[in-house]
Write a protein that holds these residues in place. Structure first.
Motif, PDB file in Angstrom:
ATOM      1  N   ALA A 151      -6.071   0.515   4.471  1.00  0.00           N
ATOM      2  CA  ALA A 151      -5.115   0.739   5.592  1.00  0.00           C
ATOM      3  C   ALA A 151      -4.377  -0.411   5.914  1.00  0.00           C
ATOM      4  CB  ALA A 151      -6.242   1.223   6.723  1.00  0.00           C
ATOM      5  N   ALA A 152      -5.116  -1.605   5.862  1.00  0.00           N
ATOM      6  CA  ALA A 152      -4.301  -2.757   6.130  1.00  0.00           C
ATOM      7  C   ALA A 152      -3.129  -3.207   5.253  1.00  0.00           C
ATOM      8  CB  ALA A 152      -5.256  -4.026   6.241  1.00  0.00           C
ATOM      9  N   SER A 153      -3.282  -2.579   4.011  1.00  0.00           N
ATOM     10  CA  SER A 153      -2.173  -2.697   2.960  1.00  0.00           C
ATOM     11  C   SER A 153      -1.035  -1.864   2.998  1.00  0.00           C
ATOM     12  CB  SER A 153      -2.897  -2.584   1.532  1.00  0.00           C
ATOM     13  OG  SER A 153      -3.012  -1.273   1.142  1.00  0.00           O
ATOM     14  N   MET A 154      -1.131  -0.782   3.947  1.00  0.00           N
ATOM     15  CA  MET A 154      -0.121   0.141   3.858  1.00  0.00           C
ATOM     16  C   MET A 154       1.271  -0.478   4.128  1.00  0.00           C
ATOM     17  SD  MET A 154      -0.879   2.961   2.826  1.00  0.00           S
ATOM     18  CE  MET A 154      -1.942   2.492   1.602  1.00  0.00           C
ATOM     19  N   HIS A 155       1.307  -1.435   5.221  1.00  0.00           N
ATOM     20  CA  HIS A 155       2.558  -1.834   5.990  1.00  0.00           C
ATOM     21  C   HIS A 155       2.650  -3.090   6.797  1.00  0.00           C
ATOM     22  CE1 HIS A 155       6.644  -1.291   7.876  1.00  0.00           C
ATOM     23  NE2 HIS A 155       5.888  -1.389   9.216  1.00  0.00           N
ATOM     24  N   GLN A 156       1.700  -3.153   7.752  1.00  0.00           N
ATOM     25  CA  GLN A 156       1.411  -4.501   8.527  1.00  0.00           C
ATOM     26  C   GLN A 156      -0.088  -4.656   8.512  1.00  0.00           C
ATOM     27  OE1 GLN A 156       3.756  -6.443   9.086  1.00  0.00           O
ATOM     28  NE2 GLN A 156       5.656  -5.519   9.433  1.00  0.00           N
ATOM     29  N   ILE A 157      -0.662  -5.839   8.201  1.00  0.00           N
ATOM     30  CA  ILE A 157      -2.034  -6.174   8.049  1.00  0.00           C
ATOM     31  C   ILE A 157      -2.630  -5.976   9.492  1.00  0.00           C
ATOM     32  CG2 ILE A 157      -1.867  -8.632   8.746  1.00  0.00           C
ATOM     33  CD1 ILE A 157      -3.609  -8.825   6.250  1.00  0.00           C
ATOM     34  N   HIS A 158      -2.076  -6.037  10.693  1.00  0.00           N
ATOM     35  CA  HIS A 158      -2.866  -5.806  11.653  1.00  0.00           C
ATOM     36  C   HIS A 158      -2.997  -4.650  12.643  1.00  0.00           C
ATOM     37  CE1 HIS A 158       1.309  -5.425  13.049  1.00  0.00           C
ATOM     38  NE2 HIS A 158       0.869  -4.763  14.099  1.00  0.00           N
ATOM     39  N   VAL A 159      -2.660  -3.579  11.931  1.00  0.00           N
ATOM     40  CA  VAL A 159      -2.517  -2.240  12.536  1.00  0.00           C
ATOM     41  C   VAL A 159      -3.955  -1.603  12.496  1.00  0.00           C
ATOM     42  CG1 VAL A 159      -1.631   0.267  12.370  1.00  0.00           C
ATOM     43  CG2 VAL A 159      -0.036  -1.824  11.726  1.00  0.00           C
ATOM     44  N   HIS A 160      -4.512  -1.588  11.480  1.00  0.00           N
ATOM     45  CA  HIS A 160      -5.905  -1.176  11.367  1.00  0.00           C
ATOM     46  C   HIS A 160      -7.050  -1.814  12.107  1.00  0.00           C
ATOM     47  CE1 HIS A 160      -9.204   1.176   9.982  1.00  0.00           C
ATOM     48  NE2 HIS A 160      -9.776  -0.024   9.545  1.00  0.00           N
ATOM     49  N   ALA A 161      -6.832  -3.037  12.110  1.00  0.00           N
ATOM     50  CA  ALA A 161      -7.736  -4.091  13.056  1.00  0.00           C
ATOM     51  C   ALA A 161      -7.778  -3.983  14.222  1.00  0.00           C
ATOM     52  CB  ALA A 161      -7.367  -5.560  12.512  1.00  0.00           C
ATOM     53  N   PHE A 162      -6.741  -3.558  14.849  1.00  0.00           N
ATOM     54  CA  PHE A 162      -6.817  -3.239  16.286  1.00  0.00           C
ATOM     55  C   PHE A 162      -7.246  -1.805  16.707  1.00  0.00           C
ATOM     56  CE2 PHE A 162      -4.023  -6.956  16.327  1.00  0.00           C
ATOM     57  CZ  PHE A 162      -4.442  -7.584  17.641  1.00  0.00           C
ATOM     58  N   GLY A 172       0.839  -1.206   0.102  1.00  0.00           N
ATOM     59  CA  GLY A 172       0.120   0.291  -0.037  1.00  0.00           C
ATOM     60  C   GLY A 172       0.829   1.313   0.161  1.00  0.00           C
ATOM     61  N   MET A 173       1.716   1.378   1.096  1.00  0.00           N
ATOM     62  CA  MET A 173       2.571   2.752   0.964  1.00  0.00           C
ATOM     63  C   MET A 173       3.413   2.742  -0.230  1.00  0.00           C
ATOM     64  SD  MET A 173       2.872   5.421   2.520  1.00  0.00           S
ATOM     65  CE  MET A 173       3.935   6.777   2.387  1.00  0.00           C
ATOM     66  N   ALA A 174       4.005   1.807  -0.727  1.00  0.00           N
ATOM     67  CA  ALA A 174       4.925   1.743  -1.796  1.00  0.00           C
ATOM     68  C   ALA A 174       3.925   2.104  -2.934  1.00  0.00           C
ATOM     69  CB  ALA A 174       5.301   0.485  -2.092  1.00  0.00           C
ATOM     70  N   ALA A 175       2.626   1.827  -3.248  1.00  0.00           N
ATOM     71  CA  ALA A 175       1.838   2.159  -4.273  1.00  0.00           C
ATOM     72  C   ALA A 175       1.582   3.756  -4.251  1.00  0.00           C
ATOM     73  CB  ALA A 175       0.531   1.316  -4.179  1.00  0.00           C
ATOM     74  N   LEU A 176       1.448   4.464  -2.956  1.00  0.00           N
ATOM     75  CA  LEU A 176       1.272   5.545  -2.651  1.00  0.00           C
ATOM     76  C   LEU A 176       2.445   6.510  -2.877  1.00  0.00           C
ATOM     77  CD1 LEU A 176      -0.881   7.873  -1.658  1.00  0.00           C
ATOM     78  CD2 LEU A 176       0.189   7.302   0.670  1.00  0.00           C
ATOM     79  N   HIS A 177       3.504   5.771  -2.711  1.00  0.00           N
ATOM     80  CA  HIS A 177       4.914   6.603  -2.919  1.00  0.00           C
ATOM     81  C   HIS A 177       4.928   6.470  -4.720  1.00  0.00           C
ATOM     82  CE1 HIS A 177       9.150   7.118  -3.601  1.00  0.00           C
ATOM     83  NE2 HIS A 177       9.241   7.658  -2.289  1.00  0.00           N
ATOM     84  N   GLY A 178       4.681   5.443  -5.213  1.00  0.00           N
ATOM     85  CA  GLY A 178       4.924   5.322  -6.638  1.00  0.00           C
ATOM     86  C   GLY A 178       4.032   6.202  -7.440  1.00  0.00           C
TER      87      GLY A 178
END
Length: 566
Positions: free
Chosen positions: A256-267, A157-163
């Protein structure tokens, strides 16, 4: 409740965290270095500003208090705050960070983002360098040994945004744009909580815009600022409570889950989703459950190597990483982990707006207990839960980056604190002191943090420029240079010269082969030390790592001798 309570609490927390850090009870990684170089001076400044606010609240004349009281937050346009915060973060990309990806997390974002900008999923290691493939890239990269395909090991996710930003030459500023979006969204959520009232929206926006951690993250290539913006967007949609908004919220959650680590948004989202149990709303629970399940399964299937047609995915170490994670889950964190996490929580508070802590204490003491505010507080707790077990040490990062996604929650609770003290004549001095702290943050804390960060990041940016010398291959002594592995940065197709390789992942035979075909240079600890990079004692190093001397001797034996070998 007054500013003296904020000062006393920060003093207690800061002193105890400093004792743990400096006594060696925490993980002695880059997070410790950042604490010593940037954290301690910053903490002292925070305490100094809070002490000044205490004196102001006690001693300031009535006229001065009245003048500060006339600074009505509700009159400040949120869009102006967002523009100013975005500009500050964008300026800091160059001025503070030297446009340098300080951590390998940031570098992998840029690495994969560059591939996406070219319409590619993977790079390719030429067959000549396949035997040395692991020495060419950081452990965060995934490499197929059969085909030479190489890609980031993180979610895309973040790499796609950067790209996407890189298509217009602004890849380094993707996170800066997320700062402005976060400011606008936190104000929008505040308007949902306090409809018809301008002040809490502006206070929440100011707390985000003057957060030292937000502006620092906004000048990096970390995914954390995107997490904050998407969490706030999800919350805004969720609180609108309309079918189309819940439909969009599920999609935002997956993004949001695709940005970096999958668990961040879930919690982050967990308390709000549990709130659908009372009153019981089975349709929404089913929608979020199914959409999150399918979305997370899709993300877990992300495999750029396989999708690009590679014969196999990354090698066996992934299995070991999974086993290590399971072992951490099964075990209880030790003293070192708890001490490190405690220090991280203190960092989180010390890197926010100076006004946040007094406002949080005001909310805790006399603020509203409406349902959404309690959910925001619960979201802070649930977001924190995985880290003592899974990742107690954040390594690189400004403030506490693992909890970056809940800074919006803290700002909204701070706005609730402002509402708790607004309009009360007996609290006029406290309100004036809070406004003073809001003013002190950009004029005192931001320049100080920026100067300290610039110095530390600059050491590695200068070392990176030193590595890029006139040679075919530069062998970086990643054992003898503190975080020397971070200096090994190659493009996805190995087209740029020099190539960088890690000394620790080359054996003497490989060094000899490379010497015969290429002109080698050596990035030695003696070159890194004058730049301010830490280096261990060479004798202790040789004793700790038996293969070290053999590799150095292989470099010395190169035809003509590898440059700078001592």
């Amino acid at each position: 409740m007054s500013t003296i309570h904020s000062f006393a609490l920060m003093l207690l927390l800061g002193a105890s965290a400093a004792v743990l850090e400096l006594s060696g009870l925490t993980f002695q990684t880059m997070s410790h270095t950042i604490w010593v170089v940037v954290g301690v001076p910053g903490l002292l400044a925070v305490l100094g500003c809070l002490a000044g606010a205490v004196l102001f609240e006690r001693l300031a004349g009535a006229g001065l208090v009245a003048r500060l009281e006339r600074l009505d937050p509700g009159r400040v346009p949120v869009w102006a705050i967002a523009v100013a915060a975005t500009a500050l973060a964008a300026i800091a990309v160059q001025l503070v960070h030297h446009d340098h990806a300080f951590s390998m997390d940031e570098w992998m974002t840029r690495f994969q983002g560059a591939l996406f900008a070219e319409g590619r999923l993977t790079g390719t290691i030429p067959a000549e360098f396949l035997p040395e493939r692991r020495a060419l890239y950081h452990d965060f990269a995934r490499i197929d040994g059969a085909t030479g395909a190489v890609a980031s090991g993180y979610l895309p996710g973040m790499a796609a945004l950067h790209g996407l930003f890189a298509l217009v030459g602004a890849g380094s500023y993707a996170a800066s744009a997320m700062v402005g979006l976060s400011v606008i969204l936190v104000a929008a959520v505040a308007r949902q909580i306090w409809p018809g009232q301008a002040a809490p929206a502006v206070v929440a926006a100011l707390l985000v815009a003057t957060s030292q951690q937000v502006l620092a993250a906004g000048s990096t290539s970390y995914a954390m600022q995107a997490h904050l913006a998407l969490n706030l967007l999800w919350l805004w949609l969720f609180l609108r409570d309309r079918p189309v908004c819940h439909g969009l919220a599920a999609l935002v959650g997956i993004a949001a889950a695709s940005m970096h680590q999958i668990h961040v948004h879930a919690f982050f989202a967990l308390p709000f989703l549990l709130g659908l149990l009372r009153p019981f709303r089975p349709g929404l629970l089913l929608w979020y459950g199914v959409s999150n399940l399918l979305g997370h399964l899709l993300l877990l299937s992300w495999d750029p190597l396989g999708w690009a047609g590679a014969a196999s995915a990354a090698p066996a170490p992934a299995t070991g990483a999974v086993a290590a994670t399971l072992a951490r889950i099964a075990g209880w964190p030790g003293l070192e982990a708890w001490a490190t996490v405690y220090g991280n929580l203190v960092r989180l508070l010390a890197w926010q707006s100076l006004a946040l802590l007094p406002l949080l204490l005001a909310w805790a003491a006399r603020g509203s207990r409406q349902r959404v505010l309690l959910m925001l507080a619960a979201s802070v707790v649930t977001t924190f839960l995985p880290y003592p077990i899974l990742m107690p040490d954040q390594g690189h990062g400004w403030g506490y980056r693992y909890l970056h996604g809940i800074i919006g929650n803290l700002a909204l609770l701070g706005a609730a604190g402002w509402m708790a003290i607004a309009g009360r004549a007996e609290l006029a001095r406290l309100r004036a002191a809070v406004l003073l702290l809001l003013l002190l943050t950009p004029f005192v804390m931001l320049p100080l943090r920026g100067a300290l960060m610039r110095d530390l990041v600059g050491r590695y940016a200068e070392a990176e420029r030193l590595v890029a010398r006139d040679a075919g291959i530069v062998v970086v002594d990643d054992v003898g240079i503190y975080y020397g592995a971070d200096l090994v940065r190659n493009d996805p197709f190995l087209e740029e010269r020099p190539l960088r390789m890690r000394l620790s992942l080359l054996d003497p035979a490989q060094i000899a082969r490379l010497c015969r075909a290429h002109r080698l240079a050596y990035m030695a600890p003696s070159e890194a030390a004058p730049l301010g990079l830490a280096v261990p004692d060479p004798q202790a190093l040789a004793g700790r790592w038996p293969g070290y001397r053999a590799r150095i001797e292989a470099l010395r034996a190169c035809p003509g001798g590898a440059e700078a070998v001592q």
